[in-house]
Write a protein that holds these residues in place. Structure first.
Motif, PDB file in Angstrom:
ATOM      1  N   PRO A  90       0.837  -1.205   0.000  1.00 34.31           N
ATOM      2  CA  PRO A  90       0.000   0.000   0.000  1.00 34.31           C
ATOM      3  C   PRO A  90       0.875   1.259   0.000  1.00 34.31           C
ATOM      4  O   PRO A  90       2.037   1.221   0.422  1.00 34.31           O
ATOM      5  N   GLY A 114       1.513   2.100   4.447  1.00 33.86           N
ATOM      6  CA  GLY A 114       1.390   0.818   5.134  1.00 33.86           C
ATOM      7  C   GLY A 114       2.616  -0.030   4.917  1.00 33.86           C
ATOM      8  O   GLY A 114       3.593   0.381   4.281  1.00 33.86           O
ATOM      9  N   SER A 161     -16.011   1.387  -2.729  1.00 31.20           N
ATOM     10  CA  SER A 161     -16.237   0.143  -1.997  1.00 31.20           C
ATOM     11  C   SER A 161     -17.642  -0.378  -2.230  1.00 31.20           C
ATOM     12  O   SER A 161     -18.571   0.389  -2.503  1.00 31.20           O
ATOM     13  N   THR A 203     -10.586   0.151  -2.719  1.00 31.00           N
ATOM     14  CA  THR A 203     -10.790  -0.830  -1.661  1.00 31.00           C
ATOM     15  C   THR A 203     -10.143  -2.145  -2.087  1.00 31.00           C
ATOM     16  O   THR A 203     -10.382  -2.633  -3.194  1.00 31.00           O
ATOM     17  N   TYR A 255      -9.753  -6.079  -1.510  1.00 34.82           N
ATOM     18  CA  TYR A 255     -10.437  -7.255  -0.974  1.00 34.82           C
ATOM     19  C   TYR A 255      -9.512  -8.454  -1.149  1.00 34.82           C
ATOM     20  O   TYR A 255      -9.125  -8.793  -2.277  1.00 34.82           O
ATOM     21  N   LYS A 308     -18.760  -8.684   4.738  1.00 38.70           N
ATOM     22  CA  LYS A 308     -17.437  -8.089   4.958  1.00 38.70           C
ATOM     23  C   LYS A 308     -16.729  -8.649   6.184  1.00 38.70           C
ATOM     24  O   LYS A 308     -15.506  -8.543   6.305  1.00 38.70           O
ATOM     25  N   THR A 354     -10.523 -10.221   4.011  1.00 35.43           N
ATOM     26  CA  THR A 354     -10.133  -8.976   4.675  1.00 35.43           C
ATOM     27  C   THR A 354     -10.343  -7.830   3.700  1.00 35.43           C
ATOM     28  O   THR A 354     -10.207  -7.993   2.481  1.00 35.43           O
ATOM     29  N   GLU A 381      -9.639  -3.563   2.993  1.00 34.21           N
ATOM     30  CA  GLU A 381      -8.742  -2.463   3.347  1.00 34.21           C
ATOM     31  C   GLU A 381      -8.953  -1.299   2.389  1.00 34.21           C
ATOM     32  O   GLU A 381      -8.990  -1.489   1.164  1.00 34.21           O
ATOM     33  N   SER A 382      -9.081  -0.087   2.910  1.00 39.22           N
ATOM     34  CA  SER A 382      -9.229   1.117   2.090  1.00 39.22           C
ATOM     35  C   SER A 382      -7.861   1.752   1.860  1.00 39.22           C
ATOM     36  O   SER A 382      -7.090   1.935   2.811  1.00 39.22           O
ATOM     37  N   VAL A 383      -7.552   2.080   0.600  1.00 31.26           N
ATOM     38  CA  VAL A 383      -6.254   2.657   0.258  1.00 31.26           C
ATOM     39  C   VAL A 383      -6.432   3.740  -0.809  1.00 31.26           C
ATOM     40  O   VAL A 383      -7.449   3.780  -1.509  1.00 31.26           O
TER      41      VAL A 383
END
Length: 311
Positions: free
Chosen positions: A183, A186, A202, A222, A224, A247, A253, A255-257
């Motif tokens: 990311p 991250g 998302s 997003t 996935y 979800k 899992t 994750e927003s990026v």
């Protein structure tokens, strides 16, 4: 918007268009009946890129994709950053973006909605310089989608039963894929996954909702990550989606990026790119293009969005 001119690119080979036999003459009549001026390009024998270039060179302020998600994505990629707007007549099989934008799925209503439609700006995803509107998926899912191509257009029961056998056979034999996930903000990590998807914005949870998005302007991607997908996982995830709580599934899992790079130990990887299976060079470098595309949507959908935000 009755003084707006429209340039319509009709893909007569799209799912619904092919099944219903939509003709350029009938389409032109629908526009005229709603007081709309339109040029109809129905020459599916010409390369789509040439047809899009003609549309962009026209005086039309709105270019209409009358086809499926593939036609819409190709046209949208050219319209990103342009002064013209994109409108959709959903004639494909899935019609994912049309559903997200609340465009009516029957052709007469979709054309009628253009007469009072309003402009809305939405985000666009980008991978290796190419634009996508929904998601890019690697791993098990693209292989499944490739098998689907063998029955595209067939409605007989034997074709559907054959695909289901193929699906569960592939599911039972599937191996996990090692991917490097990095990311923009991250920690770089290596994971073994069954499938991984990067979506523009998302997908929302809700009773009976399957991969639907209420907002296309959040300015995020997003991620996935599907860690494992056995037959048991498949049925559990499907049930969770129907119940609106997928979800939190143990196999997944989220994750927003803002941007992310995904790599595998191959120079190219098979992906599902907005529903179409193809090969992309690695690494896959994703980013979001906030509010990069102007789309025409039904006025009622904008009013509903504003009301929902105020509630």
């Amino acid at each position: 918007m009755t003084d707006t001119s429209y340039y319509v690119i009709l893909n007569a080979n799209a799912g619904t268009a092919n099944a219903t036999g939509v003709t350029p003459e009938a389409l032109f009549e629908l526009f005229s009946r709603n007081g709309l001026k339109a040029t109809i390009d129905a020459d599916s024998d010409r390369p789509l890129s040439d047809r899009i270039n003609d549309a962009m060179a026209s005086d039309a302020s709105t270019i209409v994709a009358a086809g499926g998600d593939g036609t819409i994505t190709a046209l949208a990629a050219t319209l990103v950053g342009a002064e013209k707007s994109l409108a959709i007549l959903p004639l494909g099989t899935v019609n994912a973006l049309a559903k997200d934008l609340h465009v009516p799925l029957d052709l007469p209503s979709a054309v009628a909605a253009l007469a009072t439609g309003v402009e809305q700006r939405i985000d666009v995803g980008e991978v290796n310089g190419r634009m996508f509107l929904h998601k890019v998926v690697i791993g098990l899912i693209p292989g499944m989608a490739a098998g689907r191509e063998h029955i595209r257009g067939r409605q007989d029961a034997s074709a559907k039963i054959g695909f289901m056998r193929y699906f569960f056979r592939r599911l039972a034999r599937a191996r996990r894929l090692a991917v490097v996930i990095e990311p923009n903000e991250g920690v770089r990590r290596v994971e073994r996954v069954q499938a991984i998807a990067v979506a523009s914005n998302s997908y929302d949870e809700g009773l009976g909702q399957f991969f639907s998005r209420q907002s296309l302007d959040r300015g995020t991607l997003t991620l996935y990550v599907l860690h494992h997908l056995t037959t048991r996982d498949f049925f559990r995830l499907t049930a969770s989606m129907l119940l609106g709580r997928w979800k939190s599934d143990e196999a997944l899992t989220v994750e927003s990026v803002k941007a992310i790079t995904i790599n595998v130990r191959k120079p190219m990887v098979q992906v599902m790119f907005d529903g179409e299976v193809e090969m992309l060079h690695t690494p896959l470098e994703f980013k979001i293009r906030p509010l990069a595309l102007s789309v025409i949507v039904p006025a009622a959908s904008v009013a509903g969005t504003v009301a929902g935000a105020a509630a």
